[in-house]
Design an enzyme around this catalytic site. Structure first.
Site, PDB file in Angstrom:
ATOM      1  N   ASN A 261       0.815  -1.217   0.000  1.00 33.16           N
ATOM      2  CA  ASN A 261       0.000   0.000   0.000  1.00 33.16           C
ATOM      3  C   ASN A 261       0.851   1.271   0.000  1.00 33.16           C
ATOM      4  O   ASN A 261       0.570   2.211  -0.741  1.00 33.16           O
ATOM      5  CB  ASN A 261      -0.893   0.004   1.251  1.00 33.16           C
ATOM      6  CG  ASN A 261      -2.102  -0.884   1.063  1.00 33.16           C
ATOM      7  OD1 ASN A 261      -2.848  -0.719   0.107  1.00 33.16           O
ATOM      8  ND2 ASN A 261      -2.299  -1.831   1.961  1.00 33.16           N
ATOM      9  N   ASP A 291       0.871  -9.943   3.536  1.00 33.44           N
ATOM     10  CA  ASP A 291      -0.349  -9.743   4.323  1.00 33.44           C
ATOM     11  C   ASP A 291      -1.621  -9.897   3.478  1.00 33.44           C
ATOM     12  O   ASP A 291      -2.712 -10.026   4.036  1.00 33.44           O
ATOM     13  CB  ASP A 291      -0.353  -8.346   4.960  1.00 33.44           C
ATOM     14  CG  ASP A 291       0.708  -8.191   6.037  1.00 33.44           C
ATOM     15  OD1 ASP A 291       1.441  -9.166   6.277  1.00 33.44           O
ATOM     16  OD2 ASP A 291       0.810  -7.096   6.618  1.00 33.44           O
ATOM     17  N   GLY A 335       0.965  -9.783   9.989  1.00 35.57           N
ATOM     18  CA  GLY A 335      -0.341  -9.215   9.647  1.00 35.57           C
ATOM     19  C   GLY A 335      -0.564  -7.997  10.520  1.00 35.57           C
ATOM     20  O   GLY A 335      -1.071  -8.105  11.625  1.00 35.57           O
TER      21      GLY A 335
HETATM   22  N1  LIG Z   1       1.646   8.049   1.281  1.00 37.15           N
HETATM   23  C1  LIG Z   1       2.837   7.847   0.764  1.00 37.15           C
HETATM   24  N2  LIG Z   1       3.288   8.656  -0.206  1.00 37.15           N
HETATM   25  C2  LIG Z   1       4.504   8.456  -0.761  1.00 37.15           C
HETATM   26  N3  LIG Z   1       5.332   7.438  -0.416  1.00 37.15           N
HETATM   27  C3  LIG Z   1       4.933   6.600   0.551  1.00 37.15           C
HETATM   28  C4  LIG Z   1       3.676   6.743   1.188  1.00 37.15           C
HETATM   29  N4  LIG Z   1       3.562   5.757   2.109  1.00 37.15           N
HETATM   30  C5  LIG Z   1       4.700   5.032   2.038  1.00 37.15           C
HETATM   31  N5  LIG Z   1       5.506   5.530   1.109  1.00 37.15           N
HETATM   32  C6  LIG Z   1       6.832   4.999   0.748  1.00 37.15           C
HETATM   33  O1  LIG Z   1       6.668   3.701   0.189  1.00 37.15           O
HETATM   34  C7  LIG Z   1       7.724   2.848   0.608  1.00 37.15           C
HETATM   35  C8  LIG Z   1       7.186   1.561   1.179  1.00 37.15           C
HETATM   36  O2  LIG Z   1       6.167   1.794   2.133  1.00 37.15           O
HETATM   37  P1  LIG Z   1       5.863   0.766   3.305  1.00 37.15           P
HETATM   38  O3  LIG Z   1       4.607   1.175   3.955  1.00 37.15           O
HETATM   39  O4  LIG Z   1       7.059   0.637   4.170  1.00 37.15           O
HETATM   40  O5  LIG Z   1       5.740  -0.653   2.601  1.00 37.15           O
HETATM   41  P2  LIG Z   1       4.617  -1.281   1.668  1.00 37.15           P
HETATM   42  O6  LIG Z   1       4.700  -0.633   0.356  1.00 37.15           O
HETATM   43  O7  LIG Z   1       4.969  -2.711   1.633  1.00 37.15           O
HETATM   44  O8  LIG Z   1       3.303  -1.027   2.352  1.00 37.15           O
HETATM   45  C9  LIG Z   1       8.555   3.629   1.610  1.00 37.15           C
HETATM   46  O9  LIG Z   1       9.751   4.025   0.968  1.00 37.15           O
HETATM   47  C10 LIG Z   1       7.691   4.810   1.977  1.00 37.15           C
HETATM   48  O10 LIG Z   1       8.443   5.964   2.246  1.00 37.15           O
HETATM   49  O1  LIG Z   2       9.837  -5.703  10.401  1.00 34.25           O
HETATM   50  P1  LIG Z   2       9.398  -5.015   9.158  1.00 34.25           P
HETATM   51  O2  LIG Z   2      10.352  -5.133   8.048  1.00 34.25           O
HETATM   52  O3  LIG Z   2       8.957  -3.616   9.395  1.00 34.25           O
HETATM   53  O4  LIG Z   2       8.136  -5.801   8.635  1.00 34.25           O
HETATM   54  C1  LIG Z   2       7.011  -6.078   9.418  1.00 34.25           C
HETATM   55  C2  LIG Z   2       5.785  -5.931   8.579  1.00 34.25           C
HETATM   56  O5  LIG Z   2       5.787  -6.727   7.423  1.00 34.25           O
HETATM   57  C3  LIG Z   2       4.446  -7.052   7.077  1.00 34.25           C
HETATM   58  O6  LIG Z   2       4.259  -8.431   7.089  1.00 34.25           O
HETATM   59  C4  LIG Z   2       4.180  -6.608   5.669  1.00 34.25           C
HETATM   60  O7  LIG Z   2       4.315  -5.238   5.597  1.00 34.25           O
HETATM   61  P2  LIG Z   2       4.500  -4.497   4.198  1.00 34.25           P
HETATM   62  O8  LIG Z   2       3.438  -4.997   3.290  1.00 34.25           O
HETATM   63  O9  LIG Z   2       4.349  -3.051   4.548  1.00 34.25           O
HETATM   64  O10 LIG Z   2       5.849  -4.830   3.691  1.00 34.25           O
HETATM   65  C5  LIG Z   2       3.572  -6.396   8.157  1.00 34.25           C
HETATM   66  O11 LIG Z   2       2.484  -7.167   8.539  1.00 34.25           O
HETATM   67  C6  LIG Z   2       4.551  -6.289   9.281  1.00 34.25           C
HETATM   68  O12 LIG Z   2       4.171  -5.336  10.226  1.00 34.25           O
HETATM   69 MG   LIG Z   3       2.360  -1.831   3.914  1.00 37.37          MG
END
Ligand SMILES: Nc1ncnc2c1ncn2[C@@H]1O[C@H](COP(=O)(O)OP(=O)(O)O)[C@@H](O)[C@H]1O
Ligand SMILES: O=P(O)(O)OC[C@H]1O[C@](O)(COP(=O)(O)O)[C@@H](O)[C@@H]1O
Ligand SMILES: [Mg+2]
Length: 519
Positions: A261, A291, A335
């Site tokens: 996301n 997840d 999760g």
């Molecule tokens: N709302 C947002 N706008 C721009 N970049 C974002 C936003 N949320 C997260 N990111 C960037 O996306 C990357 C991954 O986000 P993260 O939440 O850690 O993992 P995931 O994509 O698996 O959910 C990070 O480098 C973060 O800075």
């Molecule tokens: O220890 P880290 O690297 O932050 O990852 C933990 C996270 O990874 C996940 O399994 C998956 O998260 P993302 O989809 O943001 O990569 C979350 O449920 C959990 O909180």
């Molecule tokens: Mg995420």
């Protein structure tokens, strides 16, 4: 109750009017905790269901929202050319292509731009039908068509002018290397020779110490044989403006972002910034998260592998619990907000007595709490196995405002807490209990994709490249009712997909565990 909330939710869906290549996602920061947040594309005009033609309005609005942003939206004169990807051919010698595109007379096997996939395939005859997702109070059925993924006959990028980049962000997920590999192989089939990997997620765009990784068939040939990401991953990193500066400096005009996301929120922002700067850059997402918390799609890659890998931990907990006198095994699975891994792993194993997920509140203590039920299980069965999702029962723990570098909430450890409280409880009531705790979370995430995820990743990677060459941007690829489709990114990132506690799947899980409510 489920149907009412669905009706309300879908009223939102029914009222959007977005139709723009450069849709501006107003969320400055994606907030994973806002579970009921409205869709990024929601408008405020309600649909009048008493109007005789409301279905037409709904369909038109839906078509607008799921319309795929295309380079011609900002470059109306963008030239197209016959595709260099021939669905009839086997792998061509890529050097044959630049400047020498084959004639299109004999070609077929392409996806027509008007091909569609049905988003919803069930006709619910009543709002009270199990799982009913209703648009109007009478639960009328309205077709909701989304765009079919795959190679198009016309392409909007000349392969020799493409510099493609791949970036993997967020946490690890089985299958990342499979997707990277397939994107590279497919780009080469189109005739692209300039392909690079951006190291360590979005951070790789700003950190001058990190140099881009040249990618080719030779480099990626065997990377799917191991887990992780060839390119590395990271959370946090530079702002959107810096990322787009990086794209410009490097001359990248196709960007493939593999992430969840947060990554997709970033991709959406990158796309909007590219529009603002009038850059012809195609930004394509491939949803990555064990997840399985991405909206609208059947599932995300790596999820099946994670569930399969979790079986080993659950089975170990089961063996430990059953081999001990009054044994209790506790397994924590990932999760953050969504309990899909815990629910599916529990269901698959048939060895879990209690499954705890973030979406379903529970008490540990008290006469109806988890602990007194554990006592009952010890007295009646002699042992018990608990599966708890990382985000479950956070209301029972001391609040923390901690966030990771991406802004995601960092939760207290519900697994360790459950283990400690279980030990304490049995000590206090004077009943012997042998409690064993297993936290396999990173082992599950780091492993190689299983065969089914491997194939899934292959198709996703190919379709990502087809989407870019077709001239689309700000889209992501996934399966919908087993068919591959393109989704506009804002439609899939408004909030994490959650387990519906009223769903038949959760009910199946409960019938398997036999657990009561813990409230
Ligand atoms: N709302 C947002 N706008 C721009 N970049 C974002 C936003 N949320 C997260 N990111 C960037 O996306 C990357 C991954 O986000 P993260 O939440 O850690 O993992 P995931 O994509 O698996 O959910 C990070 O480098 C973060 O800075
Ligand atoms: O220890 P880290 O690297 O932050 O990852 C933990 C996270 O990874 C996940 O399994 C998956 O998260 P993302 O989809 O943001 O990569 C979350 O449920 C959990 O909180
Ligand atoms: Mg995420």
């Amino acid at each position: 109750m489920a149907s009412i909330s669905h009706v309300i939710a879908l009223h939102g869906l029914a009222t959007s009017t977005r139709c723009s290549y450069c849709f501006n996602n107003s969320n400055p920061r994606f907030n994973a905790k806002v579970k009921a947040q409205s869709s990024a594309s929601k408008s405020t005009t309600p649909i009048d269901f008493t109007h005789p033609h409301w279905k037409n309005k709904f369909k038109a609005d839906f078509e607008d929202r799921f319309r795929l942003p295309h380079v011609t939206d900002i470059f109306p004169d963008a030239a197209s050319m016959p595709s260099t990807f021939c669905p009839k051919m086997r792998t061509p010698r890529t050097s044959d292509f630049p400047g020498n595109y084959p004639l299109d007379d004999d070609w077929h096997g392409y996806i027509n731009d008007n091909d569609r996939v049905l988003l919803k395939t069930i006709y619910y005859s009543s709002p009270t039908s199990a799982g009913a997702e209703c648009i109007d109070p009478n639960c009328n059925w309205v077709e909701q068509w989304i765009h079919r993924a795959g190679p198009r006959q016309k392409i909007y990028f000349k392969p020799e002018e493409v510099k493609a980049a791949i970036v993997t962000c967020g946490g690890l997920c089985p299958g990342l290397n499979d997707v990277i590999r397939q994107i590279v192989l497919t780009l080469e089939i189109y005739g692209v020779t300039k392909i690079v990997g951006i190291p360590f997620g979005y951070r790789g765009f700003s950190d001058k110490e990190l140099t881009e990784v040249p990618l080719s068939r030779k480099v990626v040939q065997n990377i799917h044989l191991s887990g992780g990401s060839l390119l590395g991953v990271s959370r946090g990193g530079p702002g959107v403006s810096e990322i787009v500066d990086g794209l410009e400096e490097r001359g990248i005009n196709m960007l493939f972002v593999l992430g969840g996301n947060g990554t997709h929120a970033g991709a959406n922002a990158i796309h909007n910034e590219c529009c603002k700067r009038r850059l012809k850059i195609s930004v394509i997402g491939v949803p990555k998260t064990i997840d399985n918390d991405i909206l609208l799609m059947d599932k995300t890659f790596g999820f099946d592998t994670a569930v399969e890998e979790a079986q080993r931990a659950i089975n170990s907990a089961y063996i430990e619990a059953h081999s001990a006198y009054h044994g209790i095994g506790i397994v924590k699975l990932m999760g953050r907000d969504s309990g899909f891994i815990a629910m599916h792993a529990s269901l698959a194993s048939g060895q879990i007595d209690i499954c705890l997920i973030p979406e379903v509140p529970f008490n540990l203590h008290g006469p109806r709490g988890v602990l007194s039920y554990l006592k009952y299980l010890i007295e009646t069965k002699g042992s018990a196995v608990v599966c708890v999702a990382e985000g479950a029962g956070q209301n029972l723990l001391q609040k923390t405002n901690a966030t990771d570098a991406s802004g995601n909430a960092v939760y207290r450890d519900i697994g360790v807490y459950t283990q400690q409280e279980t030990k304490k409880y049995f000590r206090e009531i004077g009943v012997h209990a042998d409690v064993k705790y297993i936290d396999p979370t990173y082992m599950i995430r780091a492993c190689r994709a299983n065969a089914s995820d491997g194939i899934f990743c292959t198709v996703l990677g190919q379709n990502a490249v087809h989407g870019a060459f077709a001239g689309y941007s700000d889209i992501t690829v996934g399966t919908c009712n087993t068919h591959y489709a393109y989704f506009p990114i804002p439609e899939v990132i408004s909030h994490p997909k959650l387990v519906d506690p009223n769903s038949r799947m959760w009910h199946r899980c409960l019938t398997s565990t036999g657990q009561p409510d813990f409230i």
